[in-house]
Design a protein around this motif. Structure first.
Motif, PDB file in Angstrom:
ATOM      1  N   GLU B  12     -28.272 -29.797 -27.179  1.00  0.00           N
ATOM      2  CA  GLU B  12     -27.664 -28.525 -26.797  1.00  0.00           C
ATOM      3  C   GLU B  12     -27.016 -28.621 -25.424  1.00  0.00           C
ATOM      4  N   LEU B  13     -27.740 -29.194 -24.483  1.00  0.00           N
ATOM      5  CA  LEU B  13     -27.205 -29.300 -23.129  1.00  0.00           C
ATOM      6  C   LEU B  13     -25.953 -30.164 -23.097  1.00  0.00           C
ATOM      7  N   VAL B  14     -26.037 -31.295 -23.770  1.00  0.00           N
ATOM      8  CA  VAL B  14     -24.889 -32.203 -23.775  1.00  0.00           C
ATOM      9  C   VAL B  14     -23.685 -31.529 -24.422  1.00  0.00           C
ATOM     10  N   SER B  15     -23.944 -30.811 -25.517  1.00  0.00           N
ATOM     11  CA  SER B  15     -22.833 -30.207 -26.244  1.00  0.00           C
ATOM     12  C   SER B  15     -22.189 -29.074 -25.463  1.00  0.00           C
ATOM     13  N   THR B  16     -23.024 -28.249 -24.865  1.00  0.00           N
ATOM     14  CA  THR B  16     -22.459 -27.079 -24.207  1.00  0.00           C
ATOM     15  C   THR B  16     -21.825 -27.427 -22.869  1.00  0.00           C
ATOM     16  N   HIS B  17     -22.331 -28.459 -22.212  1.00  0.00           N
ATOM     17  CA  HIS B  17     -21.793 -28.786 -20.892  1.00  0.00           C
ATOM     18  C   HIS B  17     -20.708 -29.852 -20.956  1.00  0.00           C
ATOM     19  N   ASP B  18     -20.328 -30.211 -22.189  1.00  0.00           N
ATOM     20  CA  ASP B  18     -19.289 -31.222 -22.302  1.00  0.00           C
ATOM     21  C   ASP B  18     -19.718 -32.523 -21.616  1.00  0.00           C
ATOM     22  N   GLY B  19     -20.976 -32.907 -21.846  1.00  0.00           N
ATOM     23  CA  GLY B  19     -21.478 -34.150 -21.280  1.00  0.00           C
ATOM     24  C   GLY B  19     -22.466 -33.905 -20.149  1.00  0.00           C
ATOM     25  N   GLN B  20     -23.506 -34.731 -20.123  1.00  0.00           N
ATOM     26  CA  GLN B  20     -24.520 -34.617 -19.074  1.00  0.00           C
ATOM     27  C   GLN B  20     -24.945 -36.021 -18.666  1.00  0.00           C
ATOM     28  N   SER B  21     -25.314 -36.180 -17.395  1.00  0.00           N
ATOM     29  CA  SER B  21     -25.789 -37.481 -16.942  1.00  0.00           C
ATOM     30  C   SER B  21     -27.288 -37.592 -17.194  1.00  0.00           C
ATOM     31  N   VAL B  22     -27.754 -38.819 -17.232  1.00  0.00           N
ATOM     32  CA  VAL B  22     -29.185 -39.052 -17.408  1.00  0.00           C
ATOM     33  C   VAL B  22     -29.972 -38.348 -16.310  1.00  0.00           C
ATOM     34  N   SER B  23     -29.472 -38.435 -15.108  1.00  0.00           N
ATOM     35  CA  SER B  23     -30.194 -37.821 -13.991  1.00  0.00           C
ATOM     36  C   SER B  23     -30.268 -36.313 -14.149  1.00  0.00           C
ATOM     37  N   GLU B  24     -29.158 -35.716 -14.515  1.00  0.00           N
ATOM     38  CA  GLU B  24     -29.151 -34.262 -14.696  1.00  0.00           C
ATOM     39  C   GLU B  24     -30.180 -33.852 -15.743  1.00  0.00           C
ATOM     40  N   LEU B  25     -30.178 -34.576 -16.855  1.00  0.00           N
ATOM     41  CA  LEU B  25     -31.097 -34.238 -17.930  1.00  0.00           C
ATOM     42  C   LEU B  25     -32.542 -34.451 -17.492  1.00  0.00           C
ATOM     43  N   ALA B  26     -32.806 -35.557 -16.816  1.00  0.00           N
ATOM     44  CA  ALA B  26     -34.159 -35.836 -16.354  1.00  0.00           C
ATOM     45  C   ALA B  26     -34.621 -34.732 -15.416  1.00  0.00           C
ATOM     46  N   ASP B  27     -33.713 -34.318 -14.585  1.00  0.00           N
ATOM     47  CA  ASP B  27     -34.018 -33.272 -13.627  1.00  0.00           C
ATOM     48  C   ASP B  27     -34.294 -31.946 -14.335  1.00  0.00           C
ATOM     49  N   GLU B  28     -33.381 -31.597 -15.210  1.00  0.00           N
ATOM     50  CA  GLU B  28     -33.445 -30.323 -15.907  1.00  0.00           C
ATOM     51  C   GLU B  28     -34.704 -30.197 -16.763  1.00  0.00           C
ATOM     52  N   LEU B  29     -35.017 -31.272 -17.488  1.00  0.00           N
ATOM     53  CA  LEU B  29     -36.114 -31.199 -18.449  1.00  0.00           C
ATOM     54  C   LEU B  29     -37.423 -31.685 -17.854  1.00  0.00           C
ATOM     55  N   ASP B  30     -37.358 -32.232 -16.667  1.00  0.00           N
ATOM     56  CA  ASP B  30     -38.553 -32.699 -15.990  1.00  0.00           C
ATOM     57  C   ASP B  30     -39.251 -33.832 -16.745  1.00  0.00           C
ATOM     58  N   TYR B  31     -38.454 -34.790 -17.165  1.00  0.00           N
ATOM     59  CA  TYR B  31     -38.999 -36.021 -17.728  1.00  0.00           C
ATOM     60  C   TYR B  31     -38.347 -37.195 -16.988  1.00  0.00           C
ATOM     61  N   SER B  32     -38.953 -38.351 -17.114  1.00  0.00           N
ATOM     62  CA  SER B  32     -38.401 -39.511 -16.416  1.00  0.00           C
ATOM     63  C   SER B  32     -37.098 -39.953 -17.059  1.00  0.00           C
ATOM     64  N   LYS B  33     -36.323 -40.669 -16.285  1.00  0.00           N
ATOM     65  CA  LYS B  33     -35.057 -41.162 -16.819  1.00  0.00           C
ATOM     66  C   LYS B  33     -35.286 -42.104 -17.991  1.00  0.00           C
ATOM     67  N   ALA B  34     -36.379 -42.841 -17.935  1.00  0.00           N
ATOM     68  CA  ALA B  34     -36.674 -43.761 -19.037  1.00  0.00           C
ATOM     69  C   ALA B  34     -36.773 -43.003 -20.354  1.00  0.00           C
ATOM     70  N   THR B  35     -37.492 -41.900 -20.314  1.00  0.00           N
ATOM     71  CA  THR B  35     -37.669 -41.106 -21.537  1.00  0.00           C
ATOM     72  C   THR B  35     -36.339 -40.516 -21.998  1.00  0.00           C
ATOM     73  N   ILE B  36     -35.597 -40.008 -21.053  1.00  0.00           N
ATOM     74  CA  ILE B  36     -34.285 -39.451 -21.411  1.00  0.00           C
ATOM     75  C   ILE B  36     -33.423 -40.528 -22.066  1.00  0.00           C
ATOM     76  N   ARG B  37     -33.442 -41.700 -21.486  1.00  0.00           N
ATOM     77  CA  ARG B  37     -32.636 -42.782 -22.074  1.00  0.00           C
ATOM     78  C   ARG B  37     -33.082 -43.094 -23.496  1.00  0.00           C
ATOM     79  N   ARG B  38     -34.384 -43.151 -23.685  1.00  0.00           N
ATOM     80  CA  ARG B  38     -34.882 -43.392 -25.043  1.00  0.00           C
ATOM     81  C   ARG B  38     -34.377 -42.319 -26.006  1.00  0.00           C
ATOM     82  N   ASP B  39     -34.447 -41.071 -25.565  1.00  0.00           N
ATOM     83  CA  ASP B  39     -33.977 -39.977 -26.422  1.00  0.00           C
ATOM     84  C   ASP B  39     -32.492 -40.128 -26.721  1.00  0.00           C
ATOM     85  N   LEU B  40     -31.738 -40.411 -25.678  1.00  0.00           N
ATOM     86  CA  LEU B  40     -30.290 -40.516 -25.862  1.00  0.00           C
ATOM     87  C   LEU B  40     -29.964 -41.612 -26.863  1.00  0.00           C
TER      88      LEU B  40
END
Lengths: 253, 253
Positions: B12-40
């Motif tokens: 949802e975040l990626v779609s609505t914001h026309d792209g998101q960085s790993v850091s932004e997502l990690a920050d927003e969702l409060d998970y580590s960048k490693a986890t975000i990368r795995r999800d991505l």
DNA sequence: CCGATCGTGCTCGTTTCCGATCGAAACGAT
DNA sequence: ATCGTTTCGATCGGAAACGAGCACGATCGG
């Protein structure tokens, strides 16, 4: 900006401007020319643009349309700018009707979640459903060209309902012909939308200005607020002003 | 937050914001960048987003227009086999109603072009519009979970219309509970579909057999023809036979 | 109560990205 | 054709992002 996002942007800029120079792109996107060149080379290899000395041109093949699907939409940048401005109109309204159309689709993608959205476009309904709490569809017959719902069922829905705010699209906006569209059934629907809406916001990119289509569905003074990217011809601007229509010209640059 | 919920949020975040960085997502969702990368990585493999160095962008393909849930259709092979058999029922009918659902969607993708299609699913309407001459939508309120149209507007449409043939889906098919579904409003719509259709074809993959959901919307003998991939339990088969329901068990192998 | 499994964060070596530099190539005007 | 200017591609190095593997803790089933 993400590297991939930058590349998409480049393709868009090159395509819409019918070619861009390396310097222009570097300037616009705020990256070094070296990076722009690298991107251009990669994009040219993918066939999304064509490289030339000093810059790049839109690809000639259809291949480019496939990978970047949104390319079908004309004046996308303008429509997005219009849409960004248009959503500001929503404040303090509850029931909002979205006319079918590409510009109104861009508006729908930016709406806040706490409203009741109504539309005559199934595609818009699905998109709205992902963002908005409650979405209603008019029902009716699907017109294949525009994917809008029309006909007696749709019209009877319109007759039973009322809206605070309408985001309206049009095919033609002309000082004499008023608002026009090619199809009679759609014209009738738009007529009803205008009639049932408290406030009418016309979102209309420059390509529609001065155009006349087949059927008229509203007069200029039916519009409360026109949001466009174009500088309006003098006579149209004057007439709108005399009719009490608010006009917002949104810069796309 | 559940991993799956997190992934949805990311899409949802990626779609609505026309792209998101790993850091932004990690920050927003409060998970580590490693986890975000795995999800991505996982989401990119599913085609729901596109990966880019440093972050992710909305997917560009048409497939991305499908909603999150629709992506992972269970028992897709079974549903396709059922659908292939189901379209044979259409011969010599004119007005066909398509219930909302994944199996009926597969049916819709195989229909001939010379019929009048009616549905309570906006997504189905768009798909049908590409194949069929005339498509009608019931209108009404969009239920977010199933993307089906329900409520008074939809019901009053049903009350005014009649159909030759209905392709019906269900959540539960049980010898005692009959046909059941979790939502009352949808149950009411299905009830009306069955009432207004001349012939009812139930398309139902094996996962529904023996299940009971919240609300009953039809008895077993309301069905004219059941098409499924499962070998039915003996008691259910006998009851259907006694009720005069034709049963087709389609091999998925 | 124990072992298996899964989700998560961390570390570390590797890859990717990007701006700068520089010689080579292409361009345009004369 | 020639010369000055612009553009190009190759290369380099620092910074950021990446994937793989490991460790820790929670959850689940026996």
């Amino acid at each position: 900006m993400l590297p991939e996002a930058r590349k998409r942007k480049i393709v868009e800029l090159v395509s819409t401007h019918d070619g861009q120079s390396v310097s222009e792109l570097a300037d616009e996107l705020d990256y070094s020319k070296a990076t722009i060149r690298r991107d251009l080379r990669a994009l040219a290899e993918e066939g999304l643009i064509e490289r030339s000395h000093g810059g790049a041109l839109p690809a000639t093949s259809v291949a480019s349309e496939r990978s970047y699907g949104e390319r079908e939409v004309k004046n996308l940048e303008a429509k997005r700018a219009i849409a960004a401005r248009a959503v500001e109109e929503i404040a303090d309204t509850e029931v909002v009707f979205f006319d079918a159309g590409t510009t109104t689709t861009e508006v729908a993608r930016r709406v806040p979640s706490d409203l009741l959205a109504v539309t005559n476009s199934p595609q818009l309904a699905v998109e709205l459903g992902e963002r908005v709490e409650e979405v209603k569809l008019t029902g009716g017959t699907l017109r294949s060209r525009t994917r809008a719902l029309v006909g007696p069922t749709a019209e009877s829905f319109m007759e039973r309902t009322n809206f605070d705010l309408l985001f309206l699209g049009t095919n033609g906006l002309d000082v004499e012909a008023g608002l026009t569209t090619p199809n009679e059934n759609e014209a009738r629907m738009k007529e009803l939308m205008v009639e049932k809406a408290n406030r009418v916001v016309l979102v209309c990119d420059g390509s529609k200005v001065g155009e006349r289509s087949f059927v008229q569905f509203a007069e200029l003074d039916d519009v409360d607020h026109l949001i466009t990217d174009a500088a309006l011809p003098k006579r149209l601007a004057e007439t709108l002003d005399a009719a009490g229509v608010r006009v917002t010209e949104e810069d796309t640059a």
